[in-house]
Enzyme design. Sequence first.
Site, PDB file in Angstrom:
ATOM      1  N   PHE A 111       0.984  -1.120  -0.051  1.00  0.00           N
ATOM      2  CA  PHE A 111      -0.058  -0.003   0.147  1.00  0.00           C
ATOM      3  C   PHE A 111       0.889   1.265  -0.040  1.00  0.00           C
ATOM      4  CE2 PHE A 111       0.776   0.079   4.421  1.00  0.00           C
ATOM      5  CZ  PHE A 111       0.757   1.349   4.888  1.00  0.00           C
ATOM      6  N   LYS A 112       2.003   1.132   0.633  1.00  0.00           N
ATOM      7  CA  LYS A 112       2.868   2.276   0.403  1.00  0.00           C
ATOM      8  C   LYS A 112       3.136   2.800  -0.955  1.00  0.00           C
ATOM      9  CE  LYS A 112       3.596   1.796   4.891  1.00  0.00           C
ATOM     10  NZ  LYS A 112       4.863   1.432   5.602  1.00  0.00           N
ATOM     11  N   ASP A 113       2.864   2.142  -2.026  1.00  0.00           N
ATOM     12  CA  ASP A 113       3.226   2.808  -3.295  1.00  0.00           C
ATOM     13  C   ASP A 113       2.289   3.692  -3.805  1.00  0.00           C
ATOM     14  OD1 ASP A 113       5.249   0.738  -4.080  1.00  0.00           O
ATOM     15  OD2 ASP A 113       3.753  -0.705  -4.679  1.00  0.00           O
ATOM     16  N   THR A 144       7.798   0.362   3.200  1.00  0.00           N
ATOM     17  CA  THR A 144       7.979   1.825   3.236  1.00  0.00           C
ATOM     18  C   THR A 144       9.364   1.822   2.073  1.00  0.00           C
ATOM     19  OG1 THR A 144       6.754   2.841   4.992  1.00  0.00           O
ATOM     20  CG2 THR A 144       8.752   3.893   3.835  1.00  0.00           C
TER      21      THR A 144
END
Length: 462
Positions: A111-113, A144
């Site tokens: 999800f950090k993308d 991250t």
Amino acid sequence: MKYISTRGQVAPIGFIDAILMGLADDGGLLVPEQIPQVSADTLAQWQQLTYSELALEIFSLYVNGEIPREDLKKLVDDSYSTFRHEEVTPVHQLDGSRYVLELFHGPTFAFKDVALQFLGNLYAYVSRKTDSIIHILGATSGDTGASAIEGVRGKEGIRICILHPHQKVSKVQELQMTTVDDANVLNLAVEGTFDDCQRIIKELFADVEFKHKYHLRAINSINIARILAQTVYYFYAYFQLAKQGQANKISFSVPTGNFGDIFAGYLAKKMGLPVHKLILATNENNILARFVQEGVYQPGDFRGTYSPSMDIQVASNFERYMFYLYGEDAAKVTSLMAQFKAEGSIVIEGDVLKQVQADFAAYSVENEECLNTISDYHAKYQYLLDPHTACGAAASDRLAEDGEAAVVLSTAHPAKFDEAIRLRQISQTYPEPIQALFDKPQFQKVVGGTNEEIQKQLESFF
């Protein structure tokens, strides 16, 4: 739109200056001077937008014209063109009331993308436009680092150094970071925990002279751009359910260790998104769940778990929430954070605790319950969860109400955590980009967990 510090000792600054400052120079965190309010009519108009169109509208509220709209549109389009799914963050329905918001379709399967593809492009844009040097320093509990490196690797005018806790991330997470052999990337494996890495980062950024001398910029969620980018998928998921007639009671269950992802949901709600409930899911490192349930914010003993990206005791975004909890009283926040530094704990009670419990529900997931949830969902729905998402699913199963549409935020592809999934005798096929990592050489330095050691590495690299 201007940005201010949670500790009140930084004059209001613009969006680009806020992104470049990262951690506020007074040691606080930057927040918007006013939170934009989104009307019901605007929500109705936004419901038909694509993900990129929606991101453009939300970013525009916070950029306030500092970046021309056409330039901002290109930044957004470039950032989300790298995702494998046309919807960027699709919503997968499991049954009549359970949904999974899939946030892992970006280049590093995490999800950090969603935020870091945008922030990487934004840094490159600012570097070109201002002819400035961008030296990124970040810490990671796993995801991250890879997302940040992918966002800026090879970009002219940018160098990045990422700290990760040595041998305390999954093998795939480690490989995604350390198989990158670009001249502008440095990976440091720190002997210690993620909390050690995060403490070093915050203390180095708090050294304003050192920060300015080496042009340090933040990639962690202390950077307000990370939070702003993550609000978008709460709106997008809400709209997808609203199209199915599910707009009355929509809750989000969020696996979190650093309080960034769920704070983005809190911000979306304060903007006007009619979220019914925010469920905070932790693993056995449960400082945040204990705070919601008991009003005590105090680190416990570190526990290694099957969800290592949440193995965090001190949540860097907690201060932003305290700012709003105490009515944007910067002096109160400064006092509380000084107390926490001196005594190691913050205790709240009475009406303040009632407000916390109105803002969030919380549940701490034990290791075995995490694995059992993976097994149960695989058997019942033929859907494979990674162990962080499993924590969110377990919390949702415990706390979601009848008649409520419960959306679990899926923060990573299960292939990133195969070690845990194999403990339940579940096999999976790695996506080709992940499988290819195992044949590549690694590039990293193992270093001690002191500020002095990290400073020495940075001075050589930057």
